[in-house]
Motif scaffolding. Structure first.
Motif, PDB file in Angstrom:
ATOM      1  N   ARG A  58      -4.175  10.978 -11.902  1.00 58.89           N
ATOM      2  CA  ARG A  58      -3.949   9.533 -13.353  1.00 58.89           C
ATOM      3  C   ARG A  58      -2.243   9.253 -13.107  1.00 58.89           C
ATOM      4  NH1 ARG A  58      -6.055   9.872 -19.380  1.00 58.89           N
ATOM      5  NH2 ARG A  58      -8.346   9.879 -18.384  1.00 58.89           N
ATOM      6  N   GLN A  59      -1.522  10.365 -12.999  1.00 60.29           N
ATOM      7  CA  GLN A  59      -0.486  10.090 -12.907  1.00 60.29           C
ATOM      8  C   GLN A  59      -0.005   9.372 -11.596  1.00 60.29           C
ATOM      9  OE1 GLN A  59       0.448  14.578 -14.414  1.00 60.29           O
ATOM     10  NE2 GLN A  59       1.052  14.138 -16.475  1.00 60.29           N
ATOM     11  N   ARG A  60       0.111  10.123 -11.442  1.00 59.45           N
ATOM     12  CA  ARG A  60       0.337   9.193  -9.058  1.00 59.45           C
ATOM     13  C   ARG A  60       0.221   7.959  -9.831  1.00 59.45           C
ATOM     14  NH1 ARG A  60      -2.007  14.701  -5.981  1.00 59.45           N
ATOM     15  NH2 ARG A  60      -4.085  13.867  -6.887  1.00 59.45           N
ATOM     16  N   MET A  61      -1.026   7.785  -9.983  1.00 59.82           N
ATOM     17  CA  MET A  61      -1.715   6.377  -9.960  1.00 59.82           C
ATOM     18  C   MET A  61      -1.144   5.094 -10.806  1.00 59.82           C
ATOM     19  SD  MET A  61      -6.290   6.729  -9.687  1.00 59.82           S
ATOM     20  CE  MET A  61      -5.849   4.845  -9.310  1.00 59.82           C
ATOM     21  N   VAL A  62      -0.363   5.561 -11.974  1.00 62.14           N
ATOM     22  CA  VAL A  62       0.662   5.148 -12.658  1.00 62.14           C
ATOM     23  C   VAL A  62       1.709   5.154 -12.470  1.00 62.14           C
ATOM     24  CG1 VAL A  62       1.194   5.439 -15.664  1.00 62.14           C
ATOM     25  CG2 VAL A  62      -1.133   5.885 -15.110  1.00 62.14           C
ATOM     26  N   LEU A  63       2.655   6.006 -11.616  1.00 61.70           N
ATOM     27  CA  LEU A  63       3.945   6.099 -10.950  1.00 61.70           C
ATOM     28  C   LEU A  63       3.604   4.648 -10.205  1.00 61.70           C
ATOM     29  CD1 LEU A  63       6.021   6.806 -10.743  1.00 61.70           C
ATOM     30  CD2 LEU A  63       5.693   8.732  -8.809  1.00 61.70           C
ATOM     31  N   VAL A  64       2.447   4.195  -9.237  1.00 62.06           N
ATOM     32  CA  VAL A  64       2.937   4.110  -8.424  1.00 62.06           C
ATOM     33  C   VAL A  64       3.051   3.048  -8.524  1.00 62.06           C
ATOM     34  CG1 VAL A  64       0.532   3.009  -6.247  1.00 62.06           C
ATOM     35  CG2 VAL A  64       2.215   5.813  -6.655  1.00 62.06           C
ATOM     36  N   GLY A 116      15.360   1.164  -4.737  1.00 62.32           N
ATOM     37  CA  GLY A 116      14.771   0.807  -3.632  1.00 62.32           C
ATOM     38  C   GLY A 116      13.498   1.775  -3.026  1.00 62.32           C
ATOM     39  N   HIS A 117      13.464   2.840  -3.523  1.00 59.18           N
ATOM     40  CA  HIS A 117      12.561   3.311  -3.233  1.00 59.18           C
ATOM     41  C   HIS A 117      10.947   4.002  -3.560  1.00 59.18           C
ATOM     42  CE1 HIS A 117      15.852   5.328  -0.788  1.00 59.18           C
ATOM     43  NE2 HIS A 117      16.542   5.490  -2.438  1.00 59.18           N
ATOM     44  N   GLY A 118      10.771   2.942  -4.484  1.00 59.06           N
ATOM     45  CA  GLY A 118       9.506   3.342  -4.272  1.00 59.06           C
ATOM     46  C   GLY A 118       8.783   2.443  -3.462  1.00 59.06           C
ATOM     47  N   LEU A 119       8.984   1.447  -2.736  1.00 59.84           N
ATOM     48  CA  LEU A 119       7.454   2.154  -2.000  1.00 59.84           C
ATOM     49  C   LEU A 119       7.531   3.230  -0.847  1.00 59.84           C
ATOM     50  CD1 LEU A 119       7.637  -2.172  -0.111  1.00 59.84           C
ATOM     51  CD2 LEU A 119       6.162  -1.199  -1.295  1.00 59.84           C
ATOM     52  N   ARG A 120       8.763   3.253  -0.316  1.00 64.70           N
ATOM     53  CA  ARG A 120       8.728   5.099   0.051  1.00 64.70           C
ATOM     54  C   ARG A 120       7.416   5.780  -0.833  1.00 64.70           C
ATOM     55  NH1 ARG A 120      13.427   4.901   1.507  1.00 64.70           N
ATOM     56  NH2 ARG A 120      12.946   4.825   3.656  1.00 64.70           N
ATOM     57  N   LEU A 121       8.010   5.881  -1.784  1.00 63.97           N
ATOM     58  CA  LEU A 121       7.225   6.725  -3.077  1.00 63.97           C
ATOM     59  C   LEU A 121       5.801   6.196  -2.703  1.00 63.97           C
ATOM     60  CD1 LEU A 121       7.464   8.720  -5.200  1.00 63.97           C
ATOM     61  CD2 LEU A 121       8.081   7.194  -7.074  1.00 63.97           C
ATOM     62  N   ALA A 122       5.814   5.420  -2.900  1.00 61.72           N
ATOM     63  CA  ALA A 122       4.051   4.964  -3.263  1.00 61.72           C
ATOM     64  C   ALA A 122       3.608   5.127  -1.933  1.00 61.72           C
ATOM     65  CB  ALA A 122       4.045   3.310  -3.225  1.00 61.72           C
ATOM     66  N   GLU A 123       4.069   5.423  -0.620  1.00 60.43           N
ATOM     67  CA  GLU A 123       3.555   5.320   0.310  1.00 60.43           C
ATOM     68  C   GLU A 123       2.605   7.458   0.629  1.00 60.43           C
ATOM     69  OE1 GLU A 123       6.513   3.379   3.141  1.00 60.43           O
ATOM     70  OE2 GLU A 123       4.677   2.060   3.886  1.00 60.43           O
ATOM     71  N   THR A 124       4.104   8.135  -0.039  1.00 61.13           N
ATOM     72  CA  THR A 124       3.586   9.323  -0.161  1.00 61.13           C
ATOM     73  C   THR A 124       3.117   9.611  -1.149  1.00 61.13           C
ATOM     74  OG1 THR A 124       6.138   9.237   0.696  1.00 61.13           O
ATOM     75  CG2 THR A 124       5.526  11.239  -1.043  1.00 61.13           C
TER      76      THR A 124
END
Length: 168
Positions: A58-64, A116-124
């Protein structure tokens, strides 16, 4: 890696939708999204693990969701719409904006403190990240979370028509 232009495949039901006009709306989206989860969706029920600082599913989904919505607010034209789609085994966070001419890009030349690292974080964090454009002037950037199957499930971006995800 830059997200692939593809449509998530599957029969996904819309569980929640949020219109976001400013970054001030983001806290409400986070709280309401967390309230919507687990929505009968196995990925949201994953408990904390040693990976990713012990974050639960749940926390990972909210973060992404936070990262994808913040990116859309910064780089696209409002309104931004965040949607939670789910079929019980797969959850997709879908962020829709009105800037289809601007594909999502993962910057490769920024230092960690520069943003500017939001997409990189989402991909991780997510099992799969992608995007597509519609013929109605929308861009969808999405992140998929699967309960067990971690293989990418996508179709070519041309497989989608219209402005709403209809499933396969």
């Amino acid at each position: 890696m830059t997200p692939v232009e593809a449509v998530p495949v599957g029969r996904l039901d819309v569980v929640g939708t949020w219109a976001v006009r400013t970054v001030d709306d983001l806290a409400d989206v986070r709280a309401e999204l967390e309230d919507q989860l687990p929505c009968g969706c196995a990925p949201a029920r994953v408990g904390p693990s040693g990976e990713l600082g012990g974050l639960s599913g749940r926390q990972r989904m909210v973060l992404v969701a936070s990262e994808l919505v913040a990116n859309a607010l910064e780089h696209a034209r409002p309104p931004v719409v965040a949607r939670l789609l789910c079929d019980g085994h797969v959850a997709v966070l879908d962020v829709v904006d009105r800037s289809p001419e601007s594909p999502p890009v993962v910057p490769h030349d920024r230092e960690p403190g520069q943003g500017g690292h939001g997409l990189r974080l989402a991909e991780t964090i997510a099992d799969d990240v992608g995007w597509y454009r519609t013929d109605t002037g929308e861009k969808h950037v999405w992140a998929r979370f699967a309960s067990v199957d971690r293989s990418p499930v996508t179709a070519p971006a041309g497989a989608m028509t219209g402005g709403a995800y209809r499933g396969a």
